[in-house]
Design a protein around this motif. Sequence first.
Motif, PDB file in Angstrom:
ATOM      1  N   SER A  36       3.179   3.608   8.056  1.00 23.65           N
ATOM      2  CA  SER A  36       3.984   3.018   9.125  1.00 23.65           C
ATOM      3  C   SER A  36       4.843   1.874   8.619  1.00 23.65           C
ATOM      4  O   SER A  36       5.930   1.628   9.145  1.00 23.65           O
ATOM      5  N   LEU A  37       4.370   1.165   7.589  1.00 22.37           N
ATOM      6  CA  LEU A  37       5.075  -0.009   7.070  1.00 22.37           C
ATOM      7  C   LEU A  37       5.776   0.265   5.753  1.00 22.37           C
ATOM      8  O   LEU A  37       6.229  -0.673   5.089  1.00 22.37           O
ATOM      9  N   ASN A  38       5.847   1.543   5.354  1.00 26.51           N
ATOM     10  CA  ASN A  38       6.471   1.907   4.087  1.00 26.51           C
ATOM     11  C   ASN A  38       5.780   1.219   2.909  1.00 26.51           C
ATOM     12  O   ASN A  38       6.425   0.769   1.958  1.00 26.51           O
ATOM     13  N   LEU A  39       4.454   1.113   2.969  1.00 28.22           N
ATOM     14  CA  LEU A  39       3.652   0.547   1.891  1.00 28.22           C
ATOM     15  C   LEU A  39       2.800   1.638   1.267  1.00 28.22           C
ATOM     16  O   LEU A  39       2.505   2.655   1.900  1.00 28.22           O
ATOM     17  N   SER A  40       2.392   1.402   0.030  1.00 29.98           N
ATOM     18  CA  SER A  40       1.414   2.295  -0.579  1.00 29.98           C
ATOM     19  C   SER A  40       0.038   1.995  -0.004  1.00 29.98           C
ATOM     20  O   SER A  40      -0.206   0.909   0.549  1.00 29.98           O
ATOM     21  N   THR A  41      -0.870   2.940  -0.146  1.00 31.28           N
ATOM     22  CA  THR A  41      -2.231   2.739   0.379  1.00 31.28           C
ATOM     23  C   THR A  41      -2.899   1.554  -0.301  1.00 31.28           C
ATOM     24  O   THR A  41      -3.624   0.775   0.341  1.00 31.28           O
ATOM     25  N   GLU A  42      -2.655   1.380  -1.616  1.00 27.84           N
ATOM     26  CA  GLU A  42      -3.267   0.262  -2.343  1.00 27.84           C
ATOM     27  C   GLU A  42      -2.759  -1.071  -1.817  1.00 27.84           C
ATOM     28  O   GLU A  42      -3.540  -2.011  -1.600  1.00 27.84           O
ATOM     29  N   GLU A  43      -1.448  -1.164  -1.603  1.00 29.70           N
ATOM     30  CA  GLU A  43      -0.892  -2.412  -1.073  1.00 29.70           C
ATOM     31  C   GLU A  43      -1.442  -2.710   0.318  1.00 29.70           C
ATOM     32  O   GLU A  43      -1.789  -3.863   0.631  1.00 29.70           O
ATOM     33  N   PHE A  44      -1.516  -1.700   1.170  1.00 27.06           N
ATOM     34  CA  PHE A  44      -2.012  -1.904   2.536  1.00 27.06           C
ATOM     35  C   PHE A  44      -3.449  -2.409   2.526  1.00 27.06           C
ATOM     36  O   PHE A  44      -3.795  -3.338   3.269  1.00 27.06           O
TER      37      PHE A  44
END
Length: 488
Positions: free
Chosen positions: A389-397
């Motif tokens: 939803s935030l255009n982030l990678s899973t690791e960053e989220f």
Amino acid sequence: MYSFGVSGVQRRMNSRTERRGIYVDQAALLCNKGCGYYGNLAWGGLCSRCWRDENHKARDKQIEEDHELAKRLQKEEEAAYAGSNQGAHSGNSSVRQSKPEEKRNGQKSHAVPSGKKFFTTLAKTTLGRDVNVPSQPPPTTSINQQPVAESDQAARQFIDFLKTLQRPGRDIFKQCHTFCHSLTYKKDLGAEDLSESVQDFYQNLSERLHNLYKGSPERVEVIMDEVEKYITLRLYEQAFCPESADDEVKDLAIQKRIRALHWVTVQMLGAPVKEEIPAVSDSLDRAITDIIEMDSKRVPRDKLAYVTRCSKHIFNAIKKSKREAASADDFLPVLIYVVLRANPPRLQSNIQYITRFCNPRRLMSGEDGYYFTNLCCAIAFIEKLDAQSLNLSTEEFELYMSDQLSPDRPQARGVSYPSSSSSRSGPRADRSENDLIDWGDGVEAPVQDVLEGLNLKDSCAPSTSAIDSDNVDSEGLPPPLQPQVFAG
């Protein structure tokens, strides 16, 4: 309901080549039946009218099934009772029953319930049409004086308003007063049943008013607004966050969720606002204040008014940021950001209270209905917000959610960025590092020449001295209290 709206948002966000942001088709906010009114999460994506039709059909079907079950049970009980009597008379030593026994058996046969009568009464009570006032005094409840005073003031204002209607006003007050008085005896009524009773009363009274004031729907809506105010203030303690519902549990869940998402920024949501502009920041602060103030009001219409005020401040902030008129696609991301920053108190309780007891026409159409529908959509999005939803990678989220990473602190100790992040900034980072090395090499030689020319070798030799060396009185002190020699 808003699963389809959020899924539409997700589909729009899956294509990373398109412009970044959170969007929802305006058609996704409407009723699933295609009637043109706004739908609602609590009604399964239906508007108030369609939901009532579906709900009444389900209730009628259930009542019909209950009738059939009651008839079958009654026949089985009568057959079993007749069989037991026949067995008793067919015995060789049949004894004539005494009059007391005959009386008891007659009472037992008479006690077989009539299914149709029982379930008809149950249906009327459940649907809120049984408004007969009992003869006993109403039960006493321990409530504070402020709601009582506000309720009394609302009653006086309601009477003053109805005086202008003359005879119809007296009939309206009598019906409203009787209805509220009857509900004070139904403390065990569930939240949904209480809502159904109030909505039934709204619909029946609205139909009578439309017949009375034909050709003047605006006057009917004004009367219905006053009716809603009177009823909800009288029933507030019973209707808001009732014990039979799980509103408090939902409040804590969404509050905890918003706290965990404190790191979400305007840029991550793709919200088109520039907080560095003072006028924009002021509009956002006003929007946050309004969405928080919603909890302080007791009438659903007043709560909706604060949602509308909040939304208008958001549109004003977007307009000042873009220097052009704001669009509907720009609105939802900023509304989500405002809710995340505000973390409004008792958010789900207020949403449920408005849904259950507001005049349904106000939620089905108009700007109040539109903004309220978007607020429900924003809450649904927050509940399902993820890395995509935030255009982030899973690791960053996950790093953001665990507070190991934040927008103000780009990299935590011992944490490395994913390769995608480093690849985006690699060339610029390498160029900056090379420039820094070249600058260091160019400065080192001149600095070394200056130091050699000053001849500081002798002057920099450290001198050793003892602190309190001139204190002769300290020689007689015990060992723990003797001054320590410090060479500095």
